[in-house]
Design a protein around this motif. Structure first.
Motif, PDB file in Angstrom:
ATOM      1  N   VAL A 185       0.839  -1.204   0.000  1.00  0.00           N
ATOM      2  CA  VAL A 185       0.000   0.000   0.000  1.00  0.00           C
ATOM      3  C   VAL A 185       0.871   1.250   0.000  1.00  0.00           C
ATOM      4  N   LEU A 186       1.888   1.259   0.850  1.00  0.00           N
ATOM      5  CA  LEU A 186       2.771   2.430   0.913  1.00  0.00           C
ATOM      6  C   LEU A 186       3.483   2.670  -0.414  1.00  0.00           C
ATOM      7  N   ALA A 187       3.751   1.596  -1.154  1.00  0.00           N
ATOM      8  CA  ALA A 187       4.500   1.720  -2.417  1.00  0.00           C
ATOM      9  C   ALA A 187       3.739   2.532  -3.461  1.00  0.00           C
ATOM     10  N   ILE A 188       2.407   2.526  -3.400  1.00  0.00           N
ATOM     11  CA  ILE A 188       1.645   3.231  -4.434  1.00  0.00           C
ATOM     12  C   ILE A 188       1.234   4.643  -3.994  1.00  0.00           C
ATOM     13  N   LEU A 189       1.503   5.005  -2.737  1.00  0.00           N
ATOM     14  CA  LEU A 189       1.075   6.307  -2.256  1.00  0.00           C
ATOM     15  C   LEU A 189       1.770   7.480  -2.956  1.00  0.00           C
ATOM     16  N   PRO A 190       3.087   7.393  -3.279  1.00  0.00           N
ATOM     17  CA  PRO A 190       3.718   8.528  -3.975  1.00  0.00           C
ATOM     18  C   PRO A 190       3.035   8.875  -5.295  1.00  0.00           C
ATOM     19  N   VAL A 191       2.620   7.847  -6.035  1.00  0.00           N
ATOM     20  CA  VAL A 191       1.949   8.112  -7.317  1.00  0.00           C
ATOM     21  C   VAL A 191       0.570   8.707  -7.088  1.00  0.00           C
ATOM     22  N   ILE A 192      -0.130   8.187  -6.099  1.00  0.00           N
ATOM     23  CA  ILE A 192      -1.456   8.718  -5.773  1.00  0.00           C
ATOM     24  C   ILE A 192      -1.358  10.181  -5.373  1.00  0.00           C
ATOM     25  N   LYS A 193      -0.358  10.495  -4.539  1.00  0.00           N
ATOM     26  CA  LYS A 193      -0.188  11.877  -4.092  1.00  0.00           C
ATOM     27  C   LYS A 193       0.229  12.779  -5.253  1.00  0.00           C
ATOM     28  N   ARG A 194       1.080  12.247  -6.151  1.00  0.00           N
ATOM     29  CA  ARG A 194       1.537  13.058  -7.291  1.00  0.00           C
ATOM     30  C   ARG A 194       0.378  13.375  -8.229  1.00  0.00           C
ATOM     31  N   LYS A 195      -0.552  12.428  -8.375  1.00  0.00           N
ATOM     32  CA  LYS A 195      -1.719  12.664  -9.239  1.00  0.00           C
ATOM     33  C   LYS A 195      -2.682  13.679  -8.625  1.00  0.00           C
ATOM     34  N   GLY A 196      -2.550  13.910  -7.338  1.00  0.00           N
ATOM     35  CA  GLY A 196      -3.482  14.805  -6.670  1.00  0.00           C
ATOM     36  C   GLY A 196      -4.785  14.132  -6.310  1.00  0.00           C
ATOM     37  N   THR A 197      -4.775  12.803  -6.301  1.00  0.00           N
ATOM     38  CA  THR A 197      -5.961  12.037  -5.934  1.00  0.00           C
ATOM     39  C   THR A 197      -6.170  12.100  -4.423  1.00  0.00           C
ATOM     40  N   GLY A 198      -7.384  12.326  -3.993  1.00  0.00           N
ATOM     41  CA  GLY A 198      -7.679  12.369  -2.567  1.00  0.00           C
ATOM     42  C   GLY A 198      -7.409  11.023  -1.920  1.00  0.00           C
ATOM     43  N   LEU A 199      -6.938  11.035  -0.678  1.00  0.00           N
ATOM     44  CA  LEU A 199      -6.578   9.796   0.003  1.00  0.00           C
ATOM     45  C   LEU A 199      -7.193   9.753   1.397  1.00  0.00           C
ATOM     46  N   VAL A 200      -8.004   8.735   1.632  1.00  0.00           N
ATOM     47  CA  VAL A 200      -8.557   8.467   2.956  1.00  0.00           C
ATOM     48  C   VAL A 200      -7.907   7.185   3.457  1.00  0.00           C
ATOM     49  N   GLY A 201      -7.223   7.279   4.582  1.00  0.00           N
ATOM     50  CA  GLY A 201      -6.598   6.103   5.178  1.00  0.00           C
ATOM     51  C   GLY A 201      -7.446   5.568   6.317  1.00  0.00           C
ATOM     52  N   MET A 202      -7.539   4.259   6.400  1.00  0.00           N
ATOM     53  CA  MET A 202      -8.275   3.618   7.490  1.00  0.00           C
ATOM     54  C   MET A 202      -7.322   2.646   8.162  1.00  0.00           C
TER      55      MET A 202
END
Length: 322
Positions: A105-122
């Protein structure tokens, strides 16, 4: 060696029930923020998680999708090998990880953040990497797992599942999602039939509708009922509007009255204030009326009061509404 399986089962249920009950105290502004982020997303809610969290996430994606929030599950391992292309800046990612440190999960977070996609962590750990990197964090910490070794994900997965359901239903109510909307996502089986089928779809109309005029003899009316096989007939005025109905039950009841059935007209024995239903109403509504009023059939009328069709309980049974 004998085991008290019932006691073990009760202990597990008690532990998991407490875990879910304790979640209520953790709901705060973050829950509202997560709902707003998902509600305002132009795209979809992408759910991800690994292992048991992934199984829970897959179920949550299905629940969201069926309750008005477009959603699907992306496996974090596959995301690192091309499936990240499914996620757009208009989406919101809901990432599940009890530890908050799941490598995939952590491995894909940089790309998600770079895209500007909203992120909700549970997660169950507010200080974890996933929690810290999320735009909104939802805590699903539990005091203990139901596993006697406190290892197997049990209470923690139950808590995550319950929190996901809380999100889905909060979004459902915010969207004004109706039973009819729900049925559009569930057209198969009895659920779709109960929620979408209308009386127009099951009624006997045209030549199949039993109907006689008010001056028809009772014997002729009985022939019409026998020929059409619905156990009732509509009785109409000269202008075609409904004057009354006559049913098999009414036939049995007239034997208690001082009526010459050989000479009587249908107008003398019909029910003059019958229960009817308008076209366009749901078959499920008709079923509720019939059960409440303890009747076996209903006449469908237009706005002018003219009979358009009729159906009985057997028609509802065949349609799968009952």
């Amino acid at each position: 060696m004998s085991h008290d399986h019932i006691s073990v089962g009760q202990r597990v249920l008690d532990i998991e029930a407490r875990a879910v009950d304790n979640l209520k105290d953790s709901l705060d502004a973050s829950f509202s923020a997560a709902c707003d982020l998902m509600l305002n997303a132009k795209g979809r809610v992408i759910v991800t998680g690994m292992g048991k969290s992934g199984h829970v996430g897959s179920k949550l994606a299905a629940t969201l999708a069926s309750t008005g929030t477009p959603s699907f599950f992306v496996h974090p391992g596959e995301a690192s090998h091309g499936d990240l292309g499914m996620i757009t800046p208009d989406d919101v990612v809901l990432a599940l990880s009890n530890s908050g440190e799941t490598a995939e999960v952590l491995a894909i977070l940089p790309v998600i953040k770079r895209k500007g996609t909203g992120l909700v962590g549970m997660t169950g750990r507010p200080q974890s990497a996933l929690a810290q990197l999320s735009d909104v964090h939802l805590t699903v910490a539990v005091a203990e797992e139901a596993c006697p070794h406190n290892l197997a994900p049990t209470s923690s997965t139950t808590a995550a599942l319950a929190m996901g359901d809380a999100l889905a239903i909060a979004l459902l109510e915010a969207r004004g999602f109706t039973p009819e909307d729900f049925a559009l996502s569930h057209p198969g089986g009895s659920l779709g039939r109960r929620l979408l089928l209308k009386v127009d779809d099951i009624m006997h109309a045209g030549e199949q509708l039993p109907v006689v005029s008010a001056d028809t003899s009772l014997s002729e009316a009985l022939l019409e009922m026998t020929h059409k096989g619905l156990g009732m007939t509509a009785v109409t005025h000269e202008d075609g509007t409904l004057a009354g109905i006559f049913t098999d039950g009414d036939l049995r009841r007239i034997f208690d009255r001082d009526i010459d059935i050989r000479k009587a007209t249908i107008a003398e024995v019909m029910v003059t204030d019958p229960i009817t239903i308008a076209q366009g109403h749901l078959a499920a509504e008709a079923l509720q009326i019939m059960e409440t009023r303890k009747i076996n059939g209903l006449m469908v009328c237009d706005n002018a009061g003219k009979p358009l069709g009729a159906f009985n309980m057997q028609d509802l049974l065949r349609a799968g509404v009952v």
